[in-house]
Write an enzyme that holds these catalytic residues in place. Structure first.
Site, mmCIF file in Angstrom:
data_model
loop_
_atom_site.group_PDB
_atom_site.id
_atom_site.type_symbol
_atom_site.label_atom_id
_atom_site.label_comp_id
_atom_site.label_asym_id
_atom_site.label_seq_id
_atom_site.Cartn_x
_atom_site.Cartn_y
_atom_site.Cartn_z
ATOM 1 N N ARG A 1 5.031 -13.303 9.779
ATOM 2 C CA ARG A 1 5.637 -11.970 9.675
ATOM 3 C C ARG A 1 7.009 -11.966 10.331
ATOM 4 N NH1 ARG A 1 1.687 -7.900 8.391
ATOM 5 N NH2 ARG A 1 2.905 -6.122 9.052
ATOM 6 N N LYS B 1 3.750 0.806 9.867
ATOM 7 C CA LYS B 1 3.927 2.062 9.145
ATOM 8 C C LYS B 1 3.377 3.242 9.928
ATOM 9 C CE LYS B 1 3.208 -0.020 4.629
ATOM 10 N NZ LYS B 1 2.124 -0.142 3.649
ATOM 11 N N GLU C 1 0.878 -1.166 0.000
ATOM 12 C CA GLU C 1 0.000 0.000 0.000
ATOM 13 C C GLU C 1 0.921 1.222 0.000
ATOM 14 O OE1 GLU C 1 -2.818 -0.251 3.231
ATOM 15 O OE2 GLU C 1 -3.731 1.638 2.585
HETATM 16 P P1 ATP Z 1 2.206 -2.374 8.223
HETATM 17 O O1 ATP Z 1 1.577 -3.342 9.157
HETATM 18 O O2 ATP Z 1 3.612 -2.047 8.523
HETATM 19 O O3 ATP Z 1 1.382 -1.157 7.994
HETATM 20 P P2 ATP Z 1 1.187 -3.693 5.914
HETATM 21 O O4 ATP Z 1 1.139 -5.148 6.007
HETATM 22 O O5 ATP Z 1 -0.081 -2.976 6.071
HETATM 23 O O6 ATP Z 1 2.327 -3.144 6.857
HETATM 24 P P3 ATP Z 1 1.437 -3.518 3.085
HETATM 25 O O7 ATP Z 1 1.900 -2.391 2.273
HETATM 26 O O8 ATP Z 1 0.028 -3.919 2.994
HETATM 27 O O9 ATP Z 1 1.833 -3.201 4.578
HETATM 28 O O10 ATP Z 1 2.389 -4.763 2.872
HETATM 29 C C1 ATP Z 1 2.727 -5.316 1.631
HETATM 30 C C2 ATP Z 1 3.098 -6.738 1.853
HETATM 31 O O11 ATP Z 1 4.159 -6.865 2.781
HETATM 32 C C3 ATP Z 1 1.941 -7.528 2.414
HETATM 33 O O12 ATP Z 1 1.835 -8.731 1.680
HETATM 34 C C4 ATP Z 1 2.336 -7.790 3.838
HETATM 35 O O13 ATP Z 1 1.820 -9.012 4.262
HETATM 36 C C5 ATP Z 1 3.853 -7.818 3.768
HETATM 37 N N1 ATP Z 1 4.465 -7.461 5.050
HETATM 38 C C6 ATP Z 1 4.337 -6.307 5.731
HETATM 39 N N2 ATP Z 1 5.009 -6.345 6.886
HETATM 40 C C7 ATP Z 1 5.588 -7.565 6.967
HETATM 41 C C8 ATP Z 1 6.418 -8.236 7.930
HETATM 42 N N3 ATP Z 1 6.794 -7.630 9.065
HETATM 43 N N4 ATP Z 1 6.832 -9.487 7.659
HETATM 44 C C9 ATP Z 1 6.473 -10.081 6.519
HETATM 45 N N5 ATP Z 1 5.699 -9.528 5.581
HETATM 46 C C10 ATP Z 1 5.242 -8.285 5.784
HETATM 47 MG MG MG Z 2 -1.655 -3.946 4.621
#
Ligand code: ATP
Ligand code: MG
Length: 548
Positions: A256, A266, A31
């Site tokens: 994760r 984020k 995102e």
């Molecule tokens: P945040 O929780 O930091 O806001 P998010 O998961 O909402 O992160 P996205 O931009 O939706 O952020 O993430 C893109 C991809 O990265 C998704 O497939 C998500 O599952 C993966 N991702 C994000 N953080 C992690 C993590 N700590 N470990 C593994 N994969 C991750």
């Molecule tokens: Mg997300």
């Protein structure tokens, strides 16, 4: 680089063997509402490396279906981070490119009697969803006719209603044991400007509806996501089936990556930036990819760290220091090893001719023969590090300089300290030493053993530089729920004003070094030839043991 090997790879092998898929196509779907962090690196590397292992490919898809927080700055930042890691997406798509096609599929579900427009407010809807142990209650709007739903949905799109006034919901089962299946929202109304679509739309699809369709439109075979989407998979499959999607992607979840004393959400990173607790998303203390890059971590150290920590179906927490070992492995033989003095102490070699400078051979990296040598200056006026001197040798473990003690200046001569000069406050300002000409490096002198080896730079030729050392932004806490902003480490950055030898006067931002006996450093992006700035990436060694 290590080869990727994990449970998803086995699934892919089986899927190719059984003929479920003909090739492996994955996507990374961030995102664009912030910069990427090291947790995202796990998702990126997993997707790209797996596809690569099967000669498949990976798309970058910006999940920009929630216009409230998205921005072009983050789109650009994400593209740059991927490029830095060395991954080239086959295609770059935006979730919003599929808005029309997604809308068509919503119409299809309405026509099939599988979606309806609801007048309930968000609050009422969640109240009526029931709990894990009690079923939900049907909305009074649930039995609207197909015609009425079509008309209302079109009116939603046309902008007839205010935010939250109507919602398009899937008609599944309000008593379903999986709460995600209790008539989940598909579209909500948001009168807000979209970073790419402008004001074209005022209805926006929800992630659970949009994501599977986008995967299918792109022909994604394996849709990989982190564990929290586990209980959304059933809904993913439902939308794929009921929308009669031609390509059938499958979702797989992985754990994760968490890092001790490091917050990677984020929202929190944004809070740090907005409150100016850090200098920006690329502050070297940030766990963002741009921060880690500025701190001096190489792409290979990050990729090997991610591959080395493995992937499983449970969330894992590792120590940030594990990354140090991968950095050292990467740079040990690659980085030049110049001399830098962070915390300078003036040394006068009283028996060395004033005004004379001699140039001695110094290996560029003593562990690599082919790395060559450069000249280091030696003269009457030198700097050593304050940490390498103590007035009175405390015990036999002190293997550095002290009064009446002799040490080897690396690649030069043995020197012995005879006099310590102090200011009126008793602070040591300068030490006076003598050197022994017979001990010149390379002559094979072995009549005495020095009390250790220390390094130096020559004062009149040395170049001023600023050095920064970093430690964790957050202090450890036993209280999981403590507000992160209250855990901020007030001493996470330390500045040093010192010197480097002229050998690296032409250094450019992003150049990596192992400063002799000091640690791994990188030239900062703000460094210029008049104002050299170096960031410590990690120390040379640590007591930390990698759990392997
Ligand atoms: P945040 O929780 O930091 O806001 P998010 O998961 O909402 O992160 P996205 O931009 O939706 O952020 O993430 C893109 C991809 O990265 C998704 O497939 C998500 O599952 C993966 N991702 C994000 N953080 C992690 C993590 N700590 N470990 C593994 N994969 C991750
Ligand atoms: Mg997300």
């Amino acid at each position: 680089m290590a080869e990727i090997n994990n449970f998803i790879k086995t699934i892919m092998e089986d899927d190719l063997k059984s003929g479920r898929v003909k090739e492996i196509i994955t996507r990374f779907p961030p995102e664009p509402n912030a910069y990427l962090h090291i947790g995202h690196a796990r998702a990126i590397i997993t997707n790209f490396e797996l596809a690569k292992a099967f000669n498949g490919y990976t798309n970058l898809r910006f999940d920009d279906t929630n216009p409230a927080k998205e921005d072009q700055e983050f789109v650009d930042g994400i593209i740059e981070d991927l490029k830095w890691l060395g991954y080239t997406p086959k295609n770059i798509y935006f979730g919003s490119d599929y808005f029309e096609a997604t809308y068509e599929k919503a119409i299809l579900l309405i026509k099939k009697g599988l979606a309806y427009v609801d007048d309930l407010s968000q609050e009422e809807m969640s109240k009526m969803r029931g709990t894990l142990t009690t079923p939900g209650v049907n909305s009074p709007c649930r039995d609207r006719s197909v015609e009425e739903n079509l008309r209302l949905f079109e009116e939603m799109r046309a902008g007839k209603y205010k935010d939250g006034e109507k919602t398009l919901r899937a008609k599944i089962d309000m008593a379903h044991p999986n709460m995600n299946m209790r008539d989940p929202a598909m579209y909500r109304i948001m009168h807000i400007n979209h970073h790419r679509q402008g004001n074209k739309w005022c209805i926006y699809p929800m992630y659970d509806f949009a994501h599977p369709l986008q995967d299918s439109f792109e022909g994604i075979t394996h849709s990989l996501c982190s564990l929290e989407y586990d209980n959304h998979r059933i809904l993913y499959d439902w939308f794929i089936e009921k929308c009669e999607m031609k390509n059938v992607p499958h979702q797989y979840e992985f754990g994760r990556l968490n890092i001790n004393n490091t917050v990677m959400s984020k929202r929190y990173l944004k809070q740090l930036v907005d409150s100016k607790k850090v200098s920006g998303y690329d502050d070297p203390r940030m766990p963002t990819l741009c921060g880690l890059r500025r701190r001096g971590f190489t792409k290979d150290s990050i990729i090997n760290f991610i591959l080395g920590t493995g992937l499983s179906r449970v969330n894992s927490t590792v120590e940030f220091e594990e990354l140090y070992d991968y950095l050292r492995d990467d740079l040990k033989l690659k980085a030049l090893r110049p001399n830098a003095i962070l915390n300078p102490l003036k040394v006068v070699i009283t028996n060395y001719e004033d005004g004379k400078i001699e140039y001695l051979d110094c290996p560029n990296n003593q562990e690599v023969e082919d790395a060559g040598t450069h000249k280091i200056a030696f003269g009457r006026y030198l700097y050593i590090d304050r940490d390498d001197f103590i007035e009175v040798k405390p015990n036999k473990h002190w293997k550095r300089l002290a009064k009446d003690v002799e040490v080897r200046l690396m690649h030069a001569y043995f020197i012995k300290c005879n006099e310590v000069i102090k200011d009126e406050n008793g602070e040591i300002v300068e030490i006076h030493c003598t050197y022994d000409k017979a001990t010149k490096s390379g002559t094979g002198f072995n009549e005495r053993k020095p009390n250790g080896n220390i390094n130096f730079v020559e004062q009149t030729t040395a170049i001023k530089a600023t050095f920064y050392k970093y430690s964790s932004l957050l202090l450890p806490s036993d209280d999981e729920n403590k507000d992160f902003m209250e855990r901020l480490n007030p001493n996470s950055i330390t500045e040093y004003k010192g010197f480097v030898e002229p050998f690296i006067k032409d250094t450019k931002p992003g150049d990596h070094y192992q400063f002799v006996r000091m640690g791994y450093y990188v030239t900062d992006k703000d460094s210029t030839s008049d104002n050299l700035i170096f960031n410590e990436t990690c120390p040379l060694k640590s007591s930390f043991k990698v759990s392997k």
